[in-house]
Design an enzyme around this catalytic site. Sequence first.
Site, PDB file in Angstrom:
ATOM      1  CG  ASP A 449      -1.907   1.208   1.140  1.00  0.00           C
ATOM      2  OD1 ASP A 449      -2.751   0.843   0.383  1.00  0.00           O
ATOM      3  OD2 ASP A 449      -1.711   2.012   2.005  1.00  0.00           O
ATOM      4  CD  GLU A 478      -2.463   1.607  -3.386  1.00  0.00           C
ATOM      5  OE1 GLU A 478      -3.813   2.228  -3.747  1.00  0.00           O
ATOM      6  OE2 GLU A 478      -1.768   1.784  -2.490  1.00  0.00           O
TER       7      GLU A 478
END
Length: 729
Positions: A449, A478
């Site tokens: 993330d 991401e």
Amino acid sequence: MWTIRDPLAGPDRRTYPALMRFSYGVRVADTQAAEGGRPATTRSRSTGTRAPAGRRPARKTEPWKPVLGRIPILDLSPQQPDDLWPAKAFAGEVVPFSATVFKEGHDVIDAAVVLTAPSGRVLRRPMVQVNPGLGRWTASVQVDETGAWTWRVDAWLDDWGTWLHDAGIKIPAGIDVELMFEEGARLLERAAEEEGRGDDAPALLRDSAAALRDVGTDPGTRWSVVTQGRVADALAAAPISSLLTAGPSRTLRVERLRAGSGSWYEFFPRSEGAVRHEDGSWTSGTFRSAALRLPAIAEMGFDVVYIPPVNPIGRTNRKGPNNTLTAGPNDPGSPYGIGSEDGGHDAIHPDLGTEEDFLAFVEAAKRLKLEIALDIALQASPDHPWVVSHPEFFTTLADGSIAYAENPPKKYQDIYPLNFDNDPEGSYAEMRRIFQVWIDRGVRIFRIDNPHTKPLGFWERLIHDVNAAHPDVIFLAEAFTRPPMMRGLAKVGFQQSYTYYTWRNTKEELTEYLVELSQETADYMRPNFFVNTHDILTPYLQFGGTAAYKIRAAIAATSVPTWGVYSGYELVENVARPGSEENIDNEKYEYRPRDWARAAMLGTTLAPYIARLNGIRRHHPALGQLRNIHFHWTESDQVIAYSKHLDAEFTGTGSADTIIVVANLDPNGARETVVHLDPTAFGRLPDDVFTVRDLVSGAVWQWGADDYVRLDPFGEPVHILTVEDDPDQ
């Protein structure tokens, strides 16, 4: 008077009259030091001795070493633009190797790519010249072993080819006829002395040399001796050559198949099996209840199940429904607010189960041939144990408080970002430990993330460290951010990357972006085309209805080797939170159980369509490649057409594989147009007529270079066609 000093020279002052004559309007001394009027001196950095100003000590230089061989071999590909890290490929990928090879004059040259596999196996593949004017040579090779491959390009002078070219011009014109025949005869005699040409070759070549010298035979007959029959075949198989030049060596890192090809499905384990009670409280889903969802995911043909963080969630500043600042007692909070009294990044949220439950979940997926991808978010809630045990991991503000995560004007009060500069070694050691905990629990794929909010050097070190010990571990970045950072993350090691696909909707946008991904960045950046995420619901999906969901899924599944969906996509969940590009009642902040059985009973699910897409991908190896996309012209701006082709030698079936995709990009209206195909892009002649079958509808047509199509979004908005009467079949 001002003196310009060399900051690297220590206490010894230097003046630079030639570089800077004035400073602040005051003339710099030309030959005298500022103090005492003494002659300026310089110090030799190699010996420490002083030399009078203006007379530099002789510097030792390394002997000059040439870079180029006899035949220049330049502009190698694949390689990363900066050549700081190896180029990347995945097992089964067909990689185009290319180089610029040329030589002075007009001699005929040839080239081959030489590869050494990790096992030591050596492959040698001939290269073809695809652009004689630019000297560009290429060869496609399917890499089939994981690990570090080395490769180079060899080039050489084709002496026989050069002679054939020159003699083929001069002899018919009557220019230097006997001289040309004598040159050819000497080449044949030279070849007769070479080893490895077979037992019969020497005699054949000597006899042919004698025939060339036979002045009693007319030139046409003598010419035919070496341009037809056994001699021509023998020399075509093993040309007479010289000036063999080996180009520079390069490394290609080949990773496992799932690093470059696969279908991903995201879901929240806590929502599967979650139950809401009459008093408004919830019982969370668990790993055990989430495992019951895995067979349906497998039936849709997915390869990877991606789950958000499964760690304990903090309570301080916990977010409520739809990202509100106040959470009620029954709100589970965002799984990205990691850390509580129950532990941090190495712990499992007690509502989801125990470590044994997680291991059972991973094993259940494995039995269905699914891999678990775990989301790792390197950040902490205010309740994370690190706040007490490692306060140096965070940024402390002037008022003594720890800085929240911010993207002004947005604030994420439930998250403390990490500061990797306060204690680089200590923070690295802890992060490396966290990854090892989950690797030891059976996780081999990590979705990272927001990696773009951490130092690039940190990821370079961590990924290479992890992959050195565990080469099968895959990292997905991401990162929806600026291109330099997205590309940088891929360069330093991330095996996969999120992309801008969700925001590329028009024909022009899609074409430009896919050309970039399949050509410009293909040596190091592997795109993962997620059609939506738990944070992204674009206007195209909000207002396009079922047709939009089909169109976006079909393009993602057929244009790149890796694609993914977030749970609920098959139910066409398209109601957005006002003023945002995300679903209303975002699952990131609350439980969201879904009635899959009811949707299947009512026929309101796209699960069969998604399963069909994944089935097509598995049966057509052309769709498992990134670099082979070719766009074709259509007369409508709302219709896009492209093909993906794989030659028979690479499919593993003995037959070539060709897929043609024609998609209506308008989810609200039917579109008709003429598609102008270039059949040479998939191995056919320009005027060929061939049979195509729609792999979605089953319809069969006869197609050629120009084909009429009509695509209705209320029927099937996308043709996915296979060429059935392939000439290689």
